[in-house]
Design an enzyme around this catalytic site. Structure first.
Site, PDB file in Angstrom:
ATOM      1  CB  CYS A 112      -0.752  -0.348   5.599  1.00 29.35           C
ATOM      2  SG  CYS A 112       0.883  -0.946   5.198  1.00 29.35           S
ATOM      3  N   GLY A 152      13.372 -39.399  -0.175  1.00 30.24           N
ATOM      4  CA  GLY A 152      12.846 -40.475  -1.039  1.00 30.24           C
ATOM      5  C   GLY A 152      11.553 -41.041  -0.482  1.00 30.24           C
ATOM      6  CB  SER A 173      16.590 -42.666 -10.233  1.00 31.26           C
ATOM      7  OG  SER A 173      17.613 -41.798  -9.753  1.00 31.26           O
ATOM      8  CD  GLU A 208      -1.156  -2.244   2.305  1.00 31.33           C
ATOM      9  OE1 GLU A 208       0.030  -2.588   2.080  1.00 31.33           O
ATOM     10  OE2 GLU A 208      -1.841  -2.778   3.182  1.00 31.33           O
ATOM     11  CG  LEU A 234      19.398 -31.845  -2.605  1.00 33.91           C
ATOM     12  CD1 LEU A 234      19.090 -32.198  -1.168  1.00 33.91           C
ATOM     13  CD2 LEU A 234      18.295 -32.327  -3.537  1.00 33.91           C
ATOM     14  CB  VAL A 260      11.609 -38.683   3.321  1.00 35.77           C
ATOM     15  CG1 VAL A 260      11.166 -37.257   3.592  1.00 35.77           C
ATOM     16  CG2 VAL A 260      12.958 -38.950   3.975  1.00 35.77           C
ATOM     17  CD  GLU A 281      13.746 -31.976  -5.246  1.00 36.04           C
ATOM     18  OE1 GLU A 281      14.297 -32.951  -5.783  1.00 36.04           O
ATOM     19  OE2 GLU A 281      13.874 -30.823  -5.656  1.00 36.04           O
ATOM     20  NE  ARG A 297      15.848 -29.128  -6.390  1.00 39.86           N
ATOM     21  CZ  ARG A 297      16.902 -29.869  -6.722  1.00 39.86           C
ATOM     22  NH1 ARG A 297      18.058 -29.300  -7.061  1.00 39.86           N
ATOM     23  NH2 ARG A 297      16.794 -31.179  -6.744  1.00 39.86           N
ATOM     24  CB  THR A 343      18.088 -41.192  12.434  1.00 39.66           C
ATOM     25  OG1 THR A 343      16.879 -40.830  11.764  1.00 39.66           O
ATOM     26  CG2 THR A 343      17.813 -41.455  13.897  1.00 39.66           C
TER      27      THR A 343
HETATM   28  N1  LIG Z   1      15.536 -38.881 -10.940  1.00 36.31           N
HETATM   29  C1  LIG Z   1      14.662 -37.819 -10.969  1.00 36.31           C
HETATM   30  C2  LIG Z   1      14.463 -37.054  -9.824  1.00 36.31           C
HETATM   31  N2  LIG Z   1      15.178 -37.384  -8.698  1.00 36.31           N
HETATM   32  C3  LIG Z   1      15.116 -36.667  -7.605  1.00 36.31           C
HETATM   33  C4  LIG Z   1      16.156 -36.902  -6.536  1.00 36.31           C
HETATM   34  O1  LIG Z   1      16.184 -38.309  -6.282  1.00 36.31           O
HETATM   35  C5  LIG Z   1      17.547 -36.467  -7.025  1.00 36.31           C
HETATM   36  O2  LIG Z   1      18.523 -36.900  -6.120  1.00 36.31           O
HETATM   37  C6  LIG Z   1      17.669 -34.951  -7.025  1.00 36.31           C
HETATM   38  O3  LIG Z   1      16.632 -34.366  -7.772  1.00 36.31           O
HETATM   39  C7  LIG Z   1      18.991 -34.565  -7.665  1.00 36.31           C
HETATM   40  O4  LIG Z   1      19.154 -33.205  -7.367  1.00 36.31           O
HETATM   41  P1  LIG Z   1      20.356 -32.386  -8.071  1.00 36.31           P
HETATM   42  O5  LIG Z   1      21.628 -33.139  -7.769  1.00 36.31           O
HETATM   43  O6  LIG Z   1      20.311 -31.027  -7.435  1.00 36.31           O
HETATM   44  O7  LIG Z   1      20.045 -32.361  -9.535  1.00 36.31           O
HETATM   45  N3  LIG Z   1      13.582 -36.031  -9.843  1.00 36.31           N
HETATM   46  C8  LIG Z   1      12.917 -35.698 -10.994  1.00 36.31           C
HETATM   47  O8  LIG Z   1      12.115 -34.751 -11.013  1.00 36.31           O
HETATM   48  N4  LIG Z   1      13.090 -36.417 -12.129  1.00 36.31           N
HETATM   49  C9  LIG Z   1      13.960 -37.458 -12.163  1.00 36.31           C
HETATM   50  O9  LIG Z   1      14.111 -38.056 -13.215  1.00 36.31           O
HETATM   51 ZN   LIG Z   2       0.986  -2.992   6.042  1.00 38.70          ZN
END
Ligand SMILES: Nc1c(/N=C/[C@@H](O)[C@H](O)[C@H](O)COP(=O)(O)O)[nH]c(=O)[nH]c1=O
Ligand SMILES: [Zn+2]
Length: 362
Positions: free
Chosen positions: A84, A294, A168, A52, A204, A297, A292, A184, A222
């Site tokens: 404001c 696995g 992967s 504002e 990451l 988590v 993100e 991110r 952990t």
């Molecule tokens: N394998 C894949 C992913 N995998 C995601 C996570 O398992 C990876 O470790 C992480 O994205 C790697 O992060 P960086 O090193 O910063 O690039 N995520 C995706 O969207 N597509 C994929 O095909």
């Molecule tokens: Zn304000």
């Protein structure tokens, strides 16, 4: 243009600051006099002037008799900047249109009331649901006093996040993976489990053509199994290693550095207590947490009912075999207990689908 169109413009200006105003909300304001826009502004950074103020400064004396559109109720208390509501009253505007009232119960409606008391017409609720969706992160943080949790995973069409060998790279396309770096860039923190660190050694960081801001990296570990060579321990972004109360003090000391902090939290059945963790992250002003992976988590956040938003990337490829699915954890015993997602949206990145939804909480 009518009230909705001017409010839509104020929302657009506000959303251009996505990820830069935390722990404050995104707010936009437009001043209109006799159908002409005479001022506009957005809150750009916590501690700086509110939307504002920017818009009214731009309008100057053209604010006299004008209407101001603002996406969030003008504040009426002294935060890091003066209220404001007073600035709006002094400006001489004759009408104030607000999208949503302040969700903080301590101040909700007080700004609007103070403006009404000054004899100024106040209209509320214009594009309210759009305004609430835009600030979904801040709303959760303010009302639940914890970060907003956004789960992101990527899987093949047959529901795997890796081959049975653990490989992967890559499931989704370059453009889908670039979209993840935009997530991110918005996030205050990004969280993965030690399993992902040991499997992928991820950086990451945010790597967009235009650069972008890298979030704080939070690693659930952990027993502090992380190798000293892990790339997430590098200096390009702060890292918080989350471990249990019995982690080896010598290992804690050896891992701590300028950019690496070790946070000890209580355990639940041998796993980090997520409620305690989120409370600690909130105290560090983390309001948007991107999870993100696995699978363990993601499963534990689902079991703890701590997922606020899900984006699942689905690549049209089949890997077959007994590779892991995106969510492990306990899960539910009956399909009727599955977490139902609402407000579904689907985007395409090359041939990859990105399905986004919000767990439906009664
Ligand atoms: N394998 C894949 C992913 N995998 C995601 C996570 O398992 C990876 O470790 C992480 O994205 C790697 O992060 P960086 O090193 O910063 O690039 N995520 C995706 O969207 N597509 C994929 O095909
Ligand atoms: Zn304000």
């Amino acid at each position: 243009m009518n009230d909705q169109q001017f409010m839509k413009l104020a929302l657009q200006i506000a959303s251009a600051t996505n990820g830069r105003t935390w722990p404050n909300p995104m707010v936009g304001a437009v001043v209109v006099n006799n159908g002409q826009i005479v001022g506009m502004g957005a809150h750009l950074k916590a501690g700086e002037p509110h939307a504002e103020v920017h818009a009214l400064n731009m309008a100057g004396d053209k604010a006299l008799g004008a209407t101001i559109y603002v996406t969030l109720e003008p504040c009426s208390h002294y935060g890091r900047t003066p209220p404001c509501a007073d600035r709006v009253i002094q400006s001489g505007v004759s009408r104030v249109v607000i999208a949503m009232l302040d969700p903080n119960p301590l101040v909700a409606g007080q700004g609007a009331e103070r403006i009404r008391q000054a004899g100024i017409e106040v209209v509320t609720g214009v594009l309210e649901s759009e305004a609430r969706r835009m600030n979904e992160v801040w709303l959760t943080a303010i009302t639940k006093r914890r970060p907003f949790v956004w789960m992101k995973a990527a899987m093949t069409l047959d529901g795997k996040i890796a081959a049975r060998t653990g490989d992967s790279k890559w499931i989704t396309s370059e453009s889908a993976r670039q979209e993840v770096h935009r997530y991110r860039d918005q996030a205050d923190a990004i969280l993965v489990g030690i399993g992902t660190v040991l499997a992928d050694d991820p950086q990451l960081t945010t790597r967009l053509p235009e650069g972008g801001r890298s979030p704080v990296r939070v690693i659930l570990d952990t027993h502090l199994r992380i190798p000293e060579s892990a790339r997430v321990l590098g200096p390009e972004a702060p890292t918080i290693l989350v471990c249990g109360p019995n982690a080896d003090p010598a290992k804690i000391r050896s891992l701590q550095s300028q950019t690496v902090d070790v946070l000890q939290v209580g355990l639940d059945n041998g796993k980090v207590n997520l409620h305690q963790l989120l409370d600690q992250l909130y105290r560090r002003q983390i309001t948007l947490l991107l999870v993100e992976g696995g699978a363990e988590v993601h499963g534990s956040f689902l079991d703890a009912e701590l997922i606020d938003k899900v984006t699942m990337f689905v690549a049209p490829k089949l890997i077959g075999g007994t590779g892991p699915s995106p969510l492990a954890g306990n899960g539910f015993s009956r399909m009727s207990d599955a977490v139902q997602l609402q407000n579904i949206s689907v985007e395409m990145f090359d041939n990859d689908l990105a399905v986004t939804g919000y767990p439906d909480r009664q």
